[in-house]
Design an enzyme around this catalytic site. Structure first.
Site, PDB file in Angstrom:
ATOM      1  N   GLU A   1       0.802  -1.234   0.000  1.00 56.72           N
ATOM      2  CA  GLU A   1       0.000   0.000   0.000  1.00 56.72           C
ATOM      3  C   GLU A   1       0.831   1.279   0.000  1.00 56.72           C
ATOM      4  O   GLU A   1       0.514   2.254   0.668  1.00 56.72           O
ATOM      5  CB  GLU A   1      -0.956   0.023   1.208  1.00 56.72           C
ATOM      6  CG  GLU A   1      -1.810  -1.217   1.362  1.00 56.72           C
ATOM      7  CD  GLU A   1      -2.642  -1.521   0.119  1.00 56.72           C
ATOM      8  OE1 GLU A   1      -2.894  -0.606  -0.672  1.00 56.72           O
ATOM      9  OE2 GLU A   1      -3.027  -2.686  -0.049  1.00 56.72           O
ATOM     10  N   GLY A   2       1.901   1.260  -0.763  1.00 56.71           N
ATOM     11  CA  GLY A   2       2.768   2.435  -0.825  1.00 56.71           C
ATOM     12  C   GLY A   2       3.995   2.234   0.035  1.00 56.71           C
ATOM     13  O   GLY A   2       3.893   2.071   1.249  1.00 56.71           O
TER      14      GLY A   2
END
Length: 603
Positions: free
Chosen positions: A443-444
């Protein structure tokens, strides 16, 4: 088995006392719940995790998800878990009543999920992504999409995913090329997505993919991305399922979390893949961020849970393993004495305490963010809702990153405690070490979260979020100053707030000159600096509540329990908080050694 992977007493202390769940339960949205009902829920989750999650943790690593004959083979417990997720409310828990949910606070949802993550981190992701996908549909989808997909997802019959990444577009979502062509009341979808967690697996009757794609003629970059519901099998009006030309190409074999499948999907190979627009065209990334922000907190929670389970395993080993002898007053060891347990060695205690402060501090951080979320959604006062939303915004990258990065270091220290055994598959620490490594990528990446913190969240609304957070920290400092035992540590934290202002003044100089690349070049060291101070605040809050409990003679936990929390805070302030001084020196050094460096330096 009662305490092999999670410290329930600490979890409840943080939830009920440090972060005062009662304040959230007093909001009208959550008035149907009280502490007794939440206690019953958490105890049932622990009992379920003891029986259905923890016993399969190592087995799922040894028998990983894999691609065979066109489908993903997963452990049979995945099907059982999804079914239980529907029956026990793990999926529907956070949804409002009108959507078929239980309308539980995020704080409770995260407490429940933390227990499950700690018991078996291979499984909760299947439910987490289903929750996120269904949330997007309920927030932005039309009535037909809601009626068609959400009920089956909440009952655990259908799974859900988020499909962003493509081979040529990892974190750079502006480079997405998956296409969507209008086709009657739907769109024809064509393209491929990689690294899709829970993208396909045996046991789910259907998978509902939330896919980012471009409609022909859309603006370039992120402004031209739309969001679509693309089911693996499309249902007709009678509920009959027809294959929707979504092909599973492969499953990525990962270093850790091997029981949690990660697929490569192709949409529209036979030109028969249909998708249905969610909301309006070209607003897909805005919609997806609703899910991504929740997912980022979930990643931090999962990392904290893995680190927690690793700490319990390390502690158990240190209390059983005899090795060496303690030094005598002469500075020598008496070979005639029996070997001592390794927990009696100062360096082992240091590593255990590091694990403790990271894991418990990370869980407290997760509950804090969850509380901000709850109050931003439910507080009666609009200004208060806006305040908590800004606090949530600035905390989200920290909640994702600190447990992921420091959790890995904590598990690494746990492995070190086991010595050579820690490197062997006979013991579980090596699995926790492999499992947690993905957290800094999910997620990043850490770099992306760091740029989000410094480049967006610190500066948003002219620094309003940072101002609000500083006020929260200052209030805690003032409250702790009332306790003689805590006052010196409160003073140290106040000094770190002043140091933060100096660091930001130095960095903002680049932004004011328009040199944004240099401004963000050291965003990752800034994340470490900032997170370290935030965790100092978190630990001061834990110690303050423990000190209050000692003064009032609270019987909810033992005196030793509360004294141990204060000791842990002192450890954090001695061994971790001072690291900010070195980081500040790095951040305020005006040498440019990365942006302007010639690439030949790497040869």
């Amino acid at each position: 088995m009662a305490n092999q992977y999670v410290d329930i007493d600490t979890l409840k202390f943080l939830l009920y006392k440090v972060h005062n769940l009662e304040e959230v339960l007093q909001q009208s949205k959550y008035e149907d719940y009280d502490k007794d009902s939440i206690e019953l829920l958490l105890n049932s989750v622990k009992e379920f995790s003891d029986k259905e999650l923890y016993p399969y943790f190592r087995e799922m690593d040894e028998n990983p998800a894999h691609f065979k004959d066109g489908e993903i083979v997963v452990h049979p417990q995945v099907r059982k878990y999804m079914k239980a997720g529907g029956e026990m409310g793990f999926i529907s828990g956070g949804f409002p009543y009108e959507d078929g949910g239980m309308q539980l606070p995020s704080m409770v949802i995260n407490a429940s999920a933390f227990i499950q993550d700690a018991a078996n981190n291979h499984l909760p992701g299947y439910i987490g992504l289903t929750v996120g996908s269904a949330e997007l549909i309920t927030h932005f989808g039309n009535k037909e999409l809601n009626e068609t997909y959400v009920p089956k997802m909440l009952e655990g019959t259908w799974g859900g995913t988020m499909c962003l990444t493509e081979p040529q577009a990892g974190s750079s979502l502006s480079d997405i090329i998956t296409s969507a062509t209008p086709d009657g009341d739907a769109y024809k979808i064509h393209g491929q997505k990689i690294f899709i967690s829970g993208g396909d697996y045996q046991g789910a009757e259907n998978i509902v993919h939330l896919v980012l794609a471009r409609v022909k003629g859309a603006p370039a970059g992120t402004k031209g991305i739309s969001l679509f519901v693309v089911p693996k099998n499309r249902p007709d009006k009678n509920g009959t399922l027809t294959p929707n030309d979504v092909q599973t190409v492969a499953d990525f074999e990962k270093m850790g979390q091997r029981g949690y499948c990660t697929t490569h999907l192709f949409f529209g190979d036979k030109e028969d893949c249909k998708g249905w627009l969610v909301g309006e065209e070209n607003k897909g990334l805005k919609y997806m961020f609703l899910m991504m922000n929740g997912a980022r907190i979930a990643v931090g929670r999962g990392a904290a849970a893995i680190a927690s389970a690793a700490y319990q395993a390390s502690l158990n080993y240190a209390n059983e393993r005899a090795q060496g002898r303690k030094l005598t007053s002469t500075g020598k060891k008496d070979a005639n004495e029996e070997q001592t347990l390794i927990i009696n060695h100062p360096d082992v205690r240091r590593m255990l305490l590091l694990q403790k402060v990271v894991t418990e501090g990370s869980l407290s951080l997760v509950f804090l963010a969850a509380k901000y979320h709850d109050l931003s959604q439910s507080h009666a006062d609009k200004e208060e809702r806006e305040k908590y939303n800004l606090l949530l915004e600035i905390m989200t990258p920290v909640v994702k990153t600190y447990p992921s990065e420091m959790g890995r270091i904590a598990v690494d220290n746990g492995l070190q405690i086991l010595g050579g055994y820690g490197f062997c598959s006979d013991y579980v620490l090596q699995q926790y070490f492999r499992d947690i490594r993905i957290s800094a990528l999910y997620e990043g990446t850490t770099g992306i979260q760091s740029q989000d913190l410094l480049g967006r969240k610190i500066t948003m609304h002219n620094g309003k979020a940072l101002q609000l957070l500083s006020e929260e920290i200052t209030n805690s400092i003032k409250a702790s100053m009332a306790h003689t035992a805590l006052a010196p540590h409160a003073k140290k934290l106040a000094e770190k707030l002043e140091l933060t202002q100096k660091v930001l003044k130095s960095l903002m100089g680049y932004a004011m000159k328009g040199d944004y690349e240099r401004f963000l070049a050291d965003a990752t060291p800034f994340m470490e600096f900032f997170s370290n101070i935030v965790l100092g605040w978190v630990w001061l809050g834990i110690a303050e509540e423990a000190q209050n409990a000692l003064l009032t003679g609270s019987k909810e936990n033992s005196m030793e329990f509360y004294e141990n929390k204060i000791h842990a805070m002192r450890f954090y302030f001695k061994y971790e908080l001072p690291k900010t001084n070195g980081l500040a020196e790095i951040l305020m050094d005006n040498q440019d050694l990365t942006v302007g460096t010639n690439e030949t330096i790497f040869k």
